[in-house]
Structure formats: structure tokens, C-alpha cells
Design an enzyme around this catalytic site. Sequence first.
Site, PDB file in Angstrom:
ATOM      1  N   GLU A 169       0.837  -1.210   0.000  1.00  0.00           N
ATOM      2  CA  GLU A 169       0.000   0.000   0.000  1.00  0.00           C
ATOM      3  C   GLU A 169       0.868   1.254   0.000  1.00  0.00           C
ATOM      4  OE1 GLU A 169      -2.866   0.380   3.190  1.00  0.00           O
ATOM      5  OE2 GLU A 169      -3.710   2.196   2.325  1.00  0.00           O
TER       6      GLU A 169
ATOM      7  N   LYS B 144      -1.813  -1.760  -3.649  1.00  0.00           N
ATOM      8  CA  LYS B 144      -2.941  -0.994  -3.094  1.00  0.00           C
ATOM      9  C   LYS B 144      -2.603   0.493  -3.177  1.00  0.00           C
ATOM     10  CE  LYS B 144      -5.773  -0.478   1.057  1.00  0.00           C
ATOM     11  NZ  LYS B 144      -6.510  -1.186   2.085  1.00  0.00           N
TER      12      LYS B 144
END
Length: 340
Positions: A177, A219
Amino acid sequence: MNVPELVGTARTLLAGDKGLLAMDESTGTCNRRFAPLGIPQTEEARRTYRELIVTTPGLSESISGAILYDETIRQRTKDGIPFATALRDSGIIPGIKVDTGAKNMAGHPGEKITEGLDGLRERLGQYTQLGARFTKWRAVIAIGDGIPSRGCIEANAQALARYAALSQEAGLVPVVEAEVLMDGGHSLKRCFEVTEEVLRTVFNQLYVQRVTLEAMILKPNMVLPGLASLTQEPVDRVTDATVRCLMRTVPAAVPGIAFLSGGQSGELASARLQAMSVYSQSALPWDLTFSFSRALQQPALEIWHGDEKHRQAAQAALVHRARCNRAARRGEYDSRMERQ
Ligand code: 13P
């Protein structure tokens, strides 16, 4: 490292039209979401709320994996079933956030570096025992006057890549992420430039640290103007900028991209995912899906309000948002779904 097994887990998480539910708010973040609603900021209140989520009937129709937090993966339902087991038994793969938070970065005012590499190999072993099959690490990049700096981007990218390598070594699929924050008055163009630089640096480091791209999920943020920007862009401009940025930076070997919501409303996040899905039907190399926290949970949390008599209504709201995003992934979301 069993690459076929890791690739299989990544593909199962991305399969069909489902997405991921991020329910890995740290204790501090969860308390900050409870505070304005007057919900007690206690371990038992957090447990009760997370039990509501993991026991939501029908959630697995739209959710393939749920990301837990260190406190949550050790908690149980009131009947004594560990949350990871309850999720698995309902057909949802349990995952775990493994970073220990974004801390102020020395010498870099206004910027953060995510920590958690020390002792990570041992913690990953524990999380595997507790039932996790995938992991998440979040780097945050702020846009502002003179930031982000090259130092902040490189340090965060290297930490992400070292985490991802350790995670794959442990047999856990890393969800990488890299979040460019929406805070500030910056333009869509500025968000595009920063997101492009961040993702190029992250993929360079993933290569340097020998991470298997086929066995990970990215992500990222959507490419958006800052929340305080006076020009809020229409859905098609956001979609176009996001897809162009990802095409430039994300290798085709990556099986899937699962967006964070980053503070967008549930409805806007669904509408933007919908537009992206329609776009992607014309041959993007990766699956596009969601890995939302606020855009899935916020309405449910507000309905629950800490009061168990609202439990079923809150669960219905959670299932509704999950279904909207599932429809968006198929390219079938319509704002009229919100009024049904
Ligand atoms: P939001 O969807 O609320 O941005 O949360 C996603 C997430 O996992 C943050 O780490």
C-alpha cells in the site's frame, strides 16, 4: 517460498467481482473513528464492533479477504471463535496489517516513514499460526510545499519492498500500500505527478529486493485533487488520470490492483471504481478491485453507534456498500442502487 501457492492466494483474493475489506485500523485510528460518535474507546467496544463485521451474514458474496489488525486477530467472538476462524469459515481469507505505523521522519518536516521491519520475520510466523494468509504494509506520502522529498519516497519504497520480500518468504501474499494522501489543496495534475514518482520508485525497489510481482497485490490511491482543492474533477477525469498513471508505472506481471478509498465518500468511491471497471474491460493487464476501509464501513459504524440494538441495521449497511462495490467491479453500479 512456495510461489505457486502464493500466486494462487493472490488470484483467489482478486477472483470474480469481489474485493477486500480493510478492517485493520490501528487502536488509535479506530478510537478516532469512535470518538465523534461517542462510542467508548475501549478494547471491548472495538471487539464488539469487529465481531459485528466478521459475523455479517452474506458478506462473503462480495468480500474475498479481510485485513485485520494485531489486536483484532487475537480477539474472538463472544462464543469464543477467533475472528480469523470466523472469517475463514464464512469464505473470507484473513489478512493482517504488519507495519507498526507511520512515524515522523527525521530531518523531513511534515513527512512520515512507516516502521515495523524489526522483528517482522518472527511476527509473520506468529500471524501465520493465527490464520493469516496475506499481509498489508501502508506507506503514506503527503503533498505540500516542497514535499514529498526524494528521501521520504525512497525510504518508504525500500521499507515496502523489504516487507514484501519477508512476507513472501513467510508464504503470505503482500498487499503493498502506497498512499498519496488527499489532504491539501493540490490539483489532480500534482497528484498524478507524485503518484507516478512514488509508484515508479516502489516498483524499482520491489525489483531490487527480489519480490515476485506475480505474487503480490498493489494498493494505491486513485489519482484525485486534494480535498481542499477548489477544482473537484468529474468521474471521467479521475478515471482517465488514474488509469494512465497506473499504465505508466505498474508492470503487467502484477495480478491485481486494489484501491484504497482515502477519505472519499462511499458513493463516490463506488462511482469511480465503476468507471474504472468499464474502462478496464478494454484490456488492462491487471484486475482492478477495492480494498476500502472508510468507504465500506463508515455508514455501518454510524448506524451501530456503539449500540447493539442497531447491529442488524449496521450489518445491512455494510453488506449494501460491499454489494455496490461488487457491482462497480462488474461495471454494473448505478447510483439508483443507493436508494433501493
Ligand atoms: P481507506 O479506504 O479508509 O483509505 O482505508 C484503506 C486502508 O487500508 C488504509 O490503510
